[in-house]
Write an enzyme that holds these catalytic residues in place. Structure first.
Site, mmCIF file in Angstrom:
data_model
loop_
_atom_site.group_PDB
_atom_site.id
_atom_site.type_symbol
_atom_site.label_atom_id
_atom_site.label_comp_id
_atom_site.label_asym_id
_atom_site.label_seq_id
_atom_site.Cartn_x
_atom_site.Cartn_y
_atom_site.Cartn_z
ATOM 1 C CG LEU A 136 -1.837 -1.199 1.386
ATOM 2 C CD1 LEU A 136 -2.479 -1.206 2.770
ATOM 3 C CD2 LEU A 136 -2.904 -1.179 0.299
ATOM 4 C CD GLU A 167 4.999 1.531 14.717
ATOM 5 O OE1 GLU A 167 5.543 2.071 15.691
ATOM 6 O OE2 GLU A 167 4.924 2.062 13.599
ATOM 7 C CG ASP A 168 1.159 -0.521 10.811
ATOM 8 O OD1 ASP A 168 1.180 0.462 11.574
ATOM 9 O OD2 ASP A 168 1.649 -0.507 9.671
ATOM 10 C CG HIS A 170 0.267 5.146 10.388
ATOM 11 N ND1 HIS A 170 1.136 4.262 9.788
ATOM 12 C CD2 HIS A 170 -0.952 4.556 10.356
ATOM 13 C CE1 HIS A 170 0.482 3.174 9.414
ATOM 14 N NE2 HIS A 170 -0.785 3.333 9.737
ATOM 15 C CB CYS A 197 7.049 0.823 10.035
ATOM 16 S SG CYS A 197 6.325 2.415 9.699
#
Length: 267
Positions: free
Chosen positions: A24, A72-73, A166, A261
């Site tokens: 993405l 991390e997400d 983010h 991330c």
């Protein structure tokens, strides 16, 4: 008392081949990712982490999930608790299965988000004293509420993310009570809310480039953007005392990735 930025373990993931074409990205017009160079930069990042943290657990890249390197997400870890999120984009939700297994393997207490909550860990800043949670295209109010329920010992303040992917696309912790932050309007709006609604006081380190404000403070060492990657922001970090390592994540930057991330840090 132990520093909130002292860690004994890190969880990372390899870079899948599918990232180059299918990850993405906010800007579809951005130049293509050089997969070989992305992997070289990521390996250098892992080498630095291994030198700073006792154990680095590397999950294998999963080609089904082009963004899986951004570990991390799907999880937020604080103390001995791992909150498994429901990532905001549907294509990333399958990443939580492997992450849940790893968190349990490492002995953390696992809490799983439930609908209608949505959250990417990239929207969560832990200062050591409190949480700031970005309300973005990937994180909603229900996600912020469930974050607060999972970590009741810390205040949680929601911060609208008016531009960028983010919250940590333009800010991060650069040291104890020190927040690196970009100079964009969205970043400065977040700063105003942190200063007015936060429960503690912080110093700020302003970076000309938003993404350069994403750095990683690990066991007393700051990992930050290199001069090659961000020549305007590099001098901002050089003025800081203490151990520092300058790295480039230029290829992962193309798909909105950055230093925080790519690892989950565990005390």
């Amino acid at each position: 008392m132990d520093s909130p930025f002292t860690y004994s373990k890190a969880v990372v993931c390899g870079v899948p081949s599918s990232l180059a074409e299918a990850a993405l990205r906010q800007d579809p017009s951005c130049e293509p990712v050089d997969l070989s160079r992305a992997r070289e930069q990521h390996q250098r990042y892992l080498e630095v982490l291994r030198g700073l943290v006792g154990e680095v657990h590397e999950m294998p890249a999963d080609e089904r999930y082009p963004d899986c390197v951004f570990v991390e997400d799907p999880v937020v870890v604080c103390g001995g608790t791992a909150l498994i999120t429901i990532p905001g984009h549907p294509s990333r939700r399958g990443e939580t299965v492997a992450m849940t297994a790893v968190m349990r393997q490492l002995g953390l207490s696992v809490v799983e988000m439930t609908d209608p909550a949505r959250m990417d860990g990239g929207d969560v800043l832990f200062t050591g004293r409190e949480f700031f949670a970005g309300l973005s295209q990937r994180t909603n109010d229900a996600g912020v509420s469930q974050l607060a329920a999972a970590f009741p010992g810390y205040p949680v303040t929601a911060i609208p993310v008016s531009a960028g992917l983010h919250l940590k696309s333009f800010l991060s912790m650069a040291g104890p009570d020190l927040i690196a932050i970009g100079k964009s309007a969205a970043a400065q709006a977040a700063r105003q809310l942190i200063e007015s609604k936060g429960k503690s006081q912080y110093s700020f380190l302003e970076c000309p480039d938003n993404i350069a404000a994403n750095c990683l403070y690990v066991n007393g060492t700051l990992i930050h953007a290199s001069e090659e990657a961000f020549p305007n922001s590099y001098p901002v970090f050089e003025q800081l005392s203490g151990p520092k390592v300058a790295l480039s994540a230029s290829e992962l930057n193309k798909v909105d990735g950055c230093f925080t991330c790519c690892s989950v840090l565990i005390k």
